[in-house]
Design an enzyme around this catalytic site. Structure first.
Site, PDB file in Angstrom:
ATOM      1  N   ASP A 157       0.850  -1.195   0.000  1.00 50.44           N
ATOM      2  CA  ASP A 157       0.000   0.000   0.000  1.00 50.44           C
ATOM      3  C   ASP A 157       0.889   1.249   0.000  1.00 50.44           C
ATOM      4  O   ASP A 157       1.891   1.319   0.713  1.00 50.44           O
ATOM      5  CB  ASP A 157      -0.920  -0.009   1.231  1.00 50.44           C
ATOM      6  CG  ASP A 157      -2.069   0.980   1.099  1.00 50.44           C
ATOM      7  OD1 ASP A 157      -3.224   0.530   0.977  1.00 50.44           O
ATOM      8  OD2 ASP A 157      -1.805   2.206   1.111  1.00 50.44           O
ATOM      9  N   HIS A 175     -10.091  -5.078  -3.343  1.00 49.04           N
ATOM     10  CA  HIS A 175      -8.739  -5.299  -2.839  1.00 49.04           C
ATOM     11  C   HIS A 175      -8.826  -5.738  -1.392  1.00 49.04           C
ATOM     12  O   HIS A 175      -9.592  -5.193  -0.608  1.00 49.04           O
ATOM     13  CB  HIS A 175      -7.887  -4.028  -2.962  1.00 49.04           C
ATOM     14  CG  HIS A 175      -8.546  -2.790  -2.446  1.00 49.04           C
ATOM     15  ND1 HIS A 175      -9.488  -2.099  -3.175  1.00 49.04           N
ATOM     16  CD2 HIS A 175      -8.425  -2.125  -1.269  1.00 49.04           C
ATOM     17  CE1 HIS A 175      -9.910  -1.058  -2.471  1.00 49.04           C
ATOM     18  NE2 HIS A 175      -9.284  -1.058  -1.298  1.00 49.04           N
ATOM     19  N   LEU A 176      -7.999  -6.721  -1.077  1.00 54.02           N
ATOM     20  CA  LEU A 176      -7.886  -7.218   0.289  1.00 54.02           C
ATOM     21  C   LEU A 176      -6.712  -6.503   0.954  1.00 54.02           C
ATOM     22  O   LEU A 176      -5.589  -6.545   0.449  1.00 54.02           O
ATOM     23  CB  LEU A 176      -7.626  -8.725   0.268  1.00 54.02           C
ATOM     24  CG  LEU A 176      -7.379  -9.388   1.620  1.00 54.02           C
ATOM     25  CD1 LEU A 176      -8.617  -9.328   2.502  1.00 54.02           C
ATOM     26  CD2 LEU A 176      -6.924 -10.838   1.426  1.00 54.02           C
TER      27      LEU A 176
END
Ligand code: AMP
Ligand code: ZN
Length: 114
Positions: free
Chosen positions: A29, A100-101
């Site tokens: 991220d 998204h996980l």
């Protein structure tokens, strides 16, 4: 398609990728909320949010979760524990509309979430 995660999946936008195969891509991220914060996305199918899943998406989303677990092991956070999150929609805190996980770890998580 004007979707940043589709563009990352197609290598048209840069990302710090930790795992990829034909079905999924996992990358760090850009604004990490924990010492380890990775996102796992489906690669070839754009699904905007979990609420848009159909029955045929079950195996693909199951694989996204499995790869989240594999990445947690790969990055050394599995033993202490980690958190997997799908934000869904406005009240769910979703900002990027390509499922998204979130794989979060490296520190203790609190509950309830904010
Ligand atoms: P959400 O709020 O659940 O939709 O999460 C979106 C996440 O994507 C946030 O944690 C952002 O920091 C992350 N993000 C946005 N753009 C990028 C990017 N280009 N590369 C990596 N992560 C990103
Ligand atoms: Zn997309």
């Amino acid at each position: 398609m004007d979707c940043i995660f589709c563009q990352i999946a197609e290598h048209k936008l840069p990302a710090n990728i930790v795992y990829e195969d034909d079905d999924v891509v996992a990358f760090h991220d850009i604004n990490p909320q924990a010492p380890v914060h990775v996102l796992v996305i489906p690669r070839k199918k754009h699904i905007a949010k979990i609420a848009d899943m159909t029955a045929e998406d079950q195996a693909l989303v199951g694989k996204v979760i499995y790869i989240g677990k594999q990445v947690a092991e790969q990055l050394g956070i599995a033993e202490d524990g980690f958190r997997l999150v799908f934000n869904n929609g406005r009240h769910g805190g979703q900002h990027v509309y390509h499922i998204h996980l979130h794989v979060l770890g490296g520190r203790p998580m609190t509950w309830p979430p904010g």
